[in-house]
Design an enzyme around this catalytic site. Structure first.
Site, PDB file in Angstrom:
ATOM      1  N   GLY A   1       9.450   0.469  -1.865  1.00  0.00           N
ATOM      2  CA  GLY A   1       9.649   1.083  -0.557  1.00  0.00           C
ATOM      3  C   GLY A   1       8.475   1.593  -0.002  1.00  0.00           C
TER       4      GLY A   1
ATOM      5  N   HIS B   1       4.363  -5.415   3.106  1.00  0.00           N
ATOM      6  CA  HIS B   1       5.710  -5.988   2.548  1.00  0.00           C
ATOM      7  C   HIS B   1       6.436  -7.018   3.526  1.00  0.00           C
ATOM      8  CE1 HIS B   1       5.076  -2.002   0.790  1.00  0.00           C
ATOM      9  NE2 HIS B   1       5.266  -2.624  -0.550  1.00  0.00           N
TER      10      HIS B   1
END
Ligand code: PAF
Length: 293
Positions: A31, A37
């Site tokens: 996260g 990402h």
């Protein structure tokens, strides 16, 4: 995009995809998502029919409880970023869902875990291997995507795949950097504006190290990089005295073979050589790397 907190429900959805011969890509994350990402997901979207992203802060890979407690958790923002890149499935399990039984598995990686992050973070790579294997078992991907910033982690996962003999293609993806050169990392959001302003010095030091490698020995380059971070030069040209103002605290800077991760003594010793660095900056642990050849 479908979000799952239940492992069983995700497995069921993926079984239906597999029946239709759709290839599955996995992007494991903890996260606090950033462009780095998202670049992995975008790449996975190009190469696979279905992309699964896991968002799970894996407690067993933290050897420092304070680091675990401080790890940024930004699920709402993460979900909208995942939507924006057209993620198909997101797994956001609780710790109990991921580890219904106490974890007893341990992995060992020989010499590749005896350097750099290994000695600094005992048990870290075994914890990474446990969660990554669990994700592989749940998702059964054809390909799995990891960022090269954590260069040693990629070598560990390559070795894990050899140990467990899963036919999964490991896809290492290049570091994404901010315009000023700082490698994107979830930890960057913990930097104060003043620390963030000087943080690009780490990559600037790595670039200069590559420059110096043309005329200096491995040992000289290593020594120079560490010293120059300790005696950090401020934007106005003054050299901060490390004794009185220790802003960058390099934990290690290693120049290693890109496959064995063993330190090299001479530039001719290996075909592929990378420099890997970990630096503490005002209580935040930052990692970066650069290729020498
Ligand atoms: O690189 C990370 O974010 C983590 O180590 C990973 C691979 C998601 C496992 O928790």
């Amino acid at each position: 995009m479908k979000q799952f907190t239940s492992v069983a429900a995700l497995r069921e959805a993926l079984a239906a995809e597999r029946i239709q011969n759709r290839t599955i890509g996995l992007v494991p994350t903890m996260g606090a998502l950033h462009e780095g990402h998202l670049s992995l997901i975008t790449r996975a979207k190009k190469e696979c029919d279905v992309v699964v992203v896991s968002v799970f802060v894996n407690p067993i890979q933290f050897n420092n409880q304070e680091d675990l407690a401080k790890y940024p958790r930004t699920l709402e923002a993460d979900l909208s970023k995942l939507e924006s890149v057209d993620t198909d499935y997101v797994l956001t399990p609780t710790v109990e869902e991921m580890y219904p039984e106490p974890v007893t598995d341990e992995y060992h990686f020989g010499q590749i875990e005896e350097v750099m992050e290994g000695p600094q973070r005992p048990g870290h790579f075994s914890g990474v291997a446990v969660v990554v294997r669990r994700l592989f078992d749940i998702v059964e991907p054809k390909r799995a995507y990891f960022g090269e910033k954590d260069f040693q982690q990629i070598a560990i996962i390559r070795n894990l795949l050899e140990q467990i003999k899963y036919p999964i293609e490991l896809v290492p993806c290049p570091i994404v950097r901010a315009e000023d050169g700082l490698a994107l990392s979830s930890r960057n959001m913990r930097l104060s504006p003043a620390a963030r302003a000087v943080a690009p010095t780490i990559y600037a030091t790595l670039r200069k190290a590559v420059e110096m490698s043309k005329t200096h020995s491995v040992e000289e380059v290593k020594e120079w990089a560490v010293k120059s971070l300790l005696a950090f030069e401020q934007p106005d040209g003054t050299i901060v005295n490390p004794e009185t103002y220790h802003i960058f605290d390099p934990e290690y800077f290693e120049i290693v073979d890109d496959t064995t991760l063993q330190p090299v003594k001479n530039w001719e010793d290996s075909k592929g050589i990378v420099g890997c660095i970990t630096v503490w900056l005002t209580g935040v642990r930052l990692i970066d790397m650069i290729r020498f050849k």
